[in-house]
Each structure stands twice: as C-alpha cells, then as structure tokens.
Design a protein around this motif. Sequence first.
Motif, mmCIF file in Angstrom:
data_model
loop_
_atom_site.group_PDB
_atom_site.id
_atom_site.type_symbol
_atom_site.label_atom_id
_atom_site.label_comp_id
_atom_site.label_asym_id
_atom_site.label_seq_id
_atom_site.Cartn_x
_atom_site.Cartn_y
_atom_site.Cartn_z
ATOM 1 N N GLY A 65 20.032 26.333 27.672
ATOM 2 C CA GLY A 65 19.169 27.213 28.447
ATOM 3 C C GLY A 65 18.723 28.336 27.532
ATOM 4 N N HIS A 66 17.548 28.913 27.800
ATOM 5 C CA HIS A 66 17.141 30.023 26.936
ATOM 6 C C HIS A 66 17.686 31.333 27.478
ATOM 7 C CE1 HIS A 66 13.731 31.938 29.218
ATOM 8 N NE2 HIS A 66 13.572 30.743 29.719
ATOM 9 N N VAL A 67 18.132 32.178 26.545
ATOM 10 C CA VAL A 67 18.750 33.449 26.892
ATOM 11 C C VAL A 67 17.693 34.548 26.971
ATOM 12 C CG1 VAL A 67 20.517 35.126 26.176
ATOM 13 C CG2 VAL A 67 20.854 32.698 25.698
ATOM 14 N N ASP B 224 16.651 35.453 37.000
ATOM 15 C CA ASP B 224 16.387 34.036 37.253
ATOM 16 C C ASP B 224 15.929 33.339 35.969
ATOM 17 O OD1 ASP B 224 16.180 31.806 39.032
ATOM 18 O OD2 ASP B 224 14.003 32.035 38.990
ATOM 19 N N ASP B 225 15.033 34.014 35.210
ATOM 20 C CA ASP B 225 14.445 33.472 33.976
ATOM 21 C C ASP B 225 15.011 34.216 32.775
ATOM 22 O OD1 ASP B 225 12.844 32.242 32.125
ATOM 23 O OD2 ASP B 225 11.027 33.292 32.682
ATOM 24 N N ASN B 226 16.051 33.808 32.071
ATOM 25 C CA ASN B 226 16.770 32.628 32.457
ATOM 26 C C ASN B 226 18.261 32.905 32.298
ATOM 27 O OD1 ASN B 226 17.290 29.888 33.114
ATOM 28 N ND2 ASN B 226 17.321 29.381 30.952
ATOM 29 N N ALA B 227 18.679 34.102 32.853
ATOM 30 C CA ALA B 227 20.123 34.341 32.915
ATOM 31 C C ALA B 227 20.769 33.228 33.728
ATOM 32 C CB ALA B 227 20.398 35.700 33.545
ATOM 33 N N GLY C 149 13.611 33.095 21.609
ATOM 34 C CA GLY C 149 12.249 32.764 21.215
ATOM 35 C C GLY C 149 11.551 31.769 22.129
ATOM 36 N N GLU C 150 12.125 31.520 23.322
ATOM 37 C CA GLU C 150 11.478 30.574 24.241
ATOM 38 C C GLU C 150 10.163 31.136 24.740
ATOM 39 O OE1 GLU C 150 10.667 28.456 28.141
ATOM 40 O OE2 GLU C 150 10.814 30.592 27.698
ATOM 41 N N GLU C 151 10.164 32.442 25.052
ATOM 42 C CA GLU C 151 8.989 33.058 25.670
ATOM 43 C C GLU C 151 7.833 33.242 24.681
ATOM 44 O OE1 GLU C 151 8.971 33.134 28.724
ATOM 45 O OE2 GLU C 151 10.946 33.645 29.544
ATOM 46 N N GLN C 152 8.107 33.076 23.383
ATOM 47 C CA GLN C 152 7.030 33.148 22.398
ATOM 48 C C GLN C 152 6.554 31.751 22.016
ATOM 49 O OE1 GLN C 152 9.966 35.106 22.017
ATOM 50 N NE2 GLN C 152 8.826 36.711 23.065
ATOM 51 N N PHE D 83 18.387 23.807 31.529
ATOM 52 C CA PHE D 83 18.254 24.517 32.813
ATOM 53 C C PHE D 83 17.467 25.799 32.597
ATOM 54 C CE2 PHE D 83 21.849 21.730 33.287
ATOM 55 C CZ PHE D 83 21.581 21.152 34.528
ATOM 56 N N ASP D 84 16.421 25.971 33.389
ATOM 57 C CA ASP D 84 15.537 27.122 33.243
ATOM 58 C C ASP D 84 15.057 27.550 34.636
ATOM 59 O OD1 ASP D 84 13.870 29.081 32.343
ATOM 60 O OD2 ASP D 84 12.629 27.792 31.080
ATOM 61 N N MET D 85 15.553 28.687 35.114
ATOM 62 C CA MET D 85 15.217 29.236 36.436
ATOM 63 C C MET D 85 15.823 28.367 37.547
ATOM 64 S SD MET D 85 11.274 30.371 35.645
ATOM 65 C CE MET D 85 11.173 31.508 37.033
ATOM 66 N N ILE D 86 17.089 28.630 37.853
ATOM 67 C CA ILE D 86 17.799 27.770 38.807
ATOM 68 C C ILE D 86 18.435 28.560 39.951
ATOM 69 C CG2 ILE D 86 18.250 26.055 36.994
ATOM 70 C CD1 ILE D 86 21.209 26.969 37.031
#
Length: 535
Positions: A239-241, A256-259, A288-291, A316-319
């Motif tokens: 999952g991205h931090v 949620d995104d993405n704790a 670096g997921e959001e970039q 898992f991303d936004m669960i």
Amino acid sequence: MKNAALTVLAVTTAVLAAPDYLAMVELEPGQDVRFVAETGVRVVEDMDQRCLVLVDEDELALLSQRHATRVLDNDPGANTYMLVMPRSGFDVSGLDRRHGTVLAVLDRGAILRTDEAGVFEMNALPVELVRIRLEPLQFSEVDAGLPVLPMVDDSLVRVLADRVEHDSILGAIQRLQDFYTRYSRHESCNVAIEWVRSKFEEYGCDTTFLFPFRSGYAPNAVGIKYGTTNPDIIYGICGHVDNTSDARPDHCPGADDNASGTAAVLEAARVFQDVEFENTVQFLGFAGEEQGLYGSDSMAQWSRNRGDSILAMLNFDMISYGRENIDTFEIIGKTYSPNCEWLVDFFIAQADTFTTLKSKKYMTTYAPYSDHHSYWQRGYVSFCGIENDFTPEYHTLGDTIGPLYYEWCGTNNVPMATQATKAAVVSLAKLAGAHLPTGVEERPVDVRPARLLGVSPSPGPAPVSIRLTSPLGPDGSVEVFDANGRSVTQLAHSGGSELSWDGTDASGLRVPAGVYLFRVLDRARTQTAKAVLTE
Ligand SMILES: [Zn+2]
C-alpha cells in the motif's frame, strides 16, 4: 522457478535509438495491445483499446498502415508525460498551459507533457497522476492460473484471521494521520516511512530496509519474511504511505488515502509475527504514489531486474470509506497480460468464507490509478482492493477519521477495512504456506540470516569473540570498524557460528585500545555491535 510463467515479447531497450515520436495507436475491436507489440515497436502504455508507442519515422509509417495512429509529441526522450485522471467532475482541459501541454483528451483523462513543477502544482488538484514510463511494457503470454498451494493447517488460518483487530487497524490509521503530512517530498513522510519500516522489524521480518528511488522523495519501506522451503517464490502485500492534498506539502492527513491500505499491510505483518512461510512474503509501503506511482514503479522494476518470481502482489488503496449498506469492496484485476482473475477469485473466496466483506469483482484491461499498475506493467499478477463508495474528501484536508458511516470524512468504516485485511491475511497464509515454527533444527540453515547474539569480552582484551545464532552464509561477512567508522579488518570465517578477532588490523598490526564496531552482514541483513577493547 524464476520467470517460469513469463515470456517477454519486448526486450529491446538497450539497442534501440532515441525515438522520434510518442504516438497513440487505436485498436480495432477484438485486438489487444500485443497485436501492436508483435510488430516490434516499443509499446509503453496499454490503455484499453488504444496504446502509446515510441517510434521512429519508419515504424510510424508502417504502423499508420495498420492502425489509426496519431503523433502526440516529437523527441519524447527528455520529457515528462502524465496521464491525469480527474475525480469529481474536474475539467482536465483547464490543465493546458497552467500545468503543461495537453496532448490528448481521452474519456479517462488527459495526456499531458509536463515537468516536476507541473506535477507539484497538480498535486493540489482532485486528480490521480500516472506517469507514462518511456520503457517497453513486459507481456506475460502464459496464463499461469492458481499456483500449486502449500499444505496449510485450517485451524492456524482461523487463528490468524481472528488475530486481525479493528482497534489495531484504527490505531495505525490514527498514527499515520498524526504525522500531519505524508507528502512524499516533505521530511515528515521520511519519518512516517521509517516508522513503517521499524514496525516491519518489530513484527519479526527477517530483513527490513528503506528503498530510495529518487532524490528529494521519501523512500519505500520494505519488510521481508524469507520462505523456509521455497525462498525464491514470492507473494506480497503493499500500500502507498504517501498522500497529497489541496494544502500540500504541509498538511496531508490521508486517513483513507492511504493510511488505511498501509494499516492493512502493517496489520498483516503484525498477525504473522510468530509465523513462518514456505514461500517468501514481502510487506511493502510505497512513497511517491501521488506523483505518478514512482515508488512502486522502481520497486517492481527492481524485482523484474532481479528476475524475482513474484506470483501475486496484493495492493490496498483507500479501504476505509463506505456508508451504511453501500459499503461494498472492489477487487480490481487485469484480464490479460497478466491474467489476474485467479487471484481476484481466490481473494473473494477467502473473503466469503472467513469474513463479512461484501466483495465485488471487477475485471478490466486498464486501471492505472494505484501501485498494482506498476506490477501489471512488468507482467506480475496483482490486484487493487478499494472501497466502492468513494470518499468525497479525496485529496483534501478532510481525509481524516470520522464516526461510523459519517459522510464528510475519509475514514468512516474501519469494520470494512478490518474485514478486507482479514481476507488478505487468510489469502497470504494459504498462498505462501503459513506455519508455526517447529524448531530451529528443522529449518533449512541456508535460508534465514544469522543473527548477532553478542560480542565479548567488553570491556576486555583481545581476543574478542563474536557469537551468532547460526553459521554465516557463503556471502556473509563480519567486518571490524574503529570509532571513526574506518574499516580495520574483515574476519575470516569457516562456517562456524562463532568468530574471533585477535585485535589486529588487516596488515596484522595490533590496534590501540578503544571502541570498535562489529558489522555482521548475512543474506541482506545487517547488524552491528560495539565492544570496548582494553590493552
Ligand atoms: Zn491512494
């Protein structure tokens, strides 16, 4: 077992000249992107009935005879391209000139030529950014299907599922939200990533490390449990931090995104704390997921370069958002190259058996908005687990923990995140072959890294004894450093679990009294101990 199921059709990076054009190719119904790749051109993005290619003059002419082909840009080599996918009605045509140059507007979003400054500005918008890699996609031709599963004790699976706790997941989301910002280029994201790595270590991973991928960005956090029987067969959960928001970089709560997805990875590591696996399991927290999926992109490429046989990567991303009675959970898989259906079906079967998760299967050719996409692009089977009821507080300061089913927040359904995590734990337990340790002597000695037990005497005179839990592997080493970090000598070892230092340096001269450090390196795990040498 490396690469058994993977046939690479396009492996032409090194020899090809710089391309003249970035072009978009339309596919006829019934065709898929392999039809274009077979001609030998470099396909860099598979976009659902169309694809992006790098071509020279001749290839463009040839391609244009077969397909509707449109040149998007000249001399693409030095440029940054993004697919910008809007959320909540955002108009992508407004990006032109402010954030770059819009090269094409598609139903899913816009293709933009931009730069780092443009990316930074777009991080404040309600859009998902996907970096268009100018590297050929790797296609897996063979449909591997469900792998041969190890024998796993059903009662152990139940025990592991029961260990997944609502409060533990909520606690992890809260802790991550409390970093205040996890914007990848903010120092605070480095601290959050290091916290995730330290948890992997605390939860008994055999090795943990930070994986830097780009200067100015926080690294990825990696934890690995090596398989006791087949360490070369790998399963993973990720999952991205990092996060972004309209107040980036200084405030990005990202509950949620993405704790939430990160919490699933941490919770899996926690419940597997005293568990061993037949196959290797990776626990990954990306930055670096959001970039534009930077962190997972380099991680997946690293695995591909090593020839790692990753059989499944659960993303898992936004669960954690879902209002009452519309809290279904989507499992998004790719239909071909690679075909991920077996993994989606397997996960849903575990969810239906062991949890109350309301899962929904969604198969597609193209879903580039999270880290599974990086694995798909290398031919690795992966899925994305994501809420179906999308939070209205996406990429805003409102993405924080709220009450159950509350509408205006990020996390309003920790029970759903808990059930999804439970299904992930059961899936990994069965795929990777979870079992309880049955005693050190039954463990293959060449699999687990030797751990440092102690250095003695300290303080005391030479010889100094360095004791390990097991013999060093063939590539293992113990090196002695002085207090200033200068290498003094490397100790000889002949396979024993105890080494000795006679107090001399590499040229055999006695060293002065003082503090010395002993660094044990074995199977990618490093440990250090200190001793005070007296005359
Ligand atoms: Zn996300």
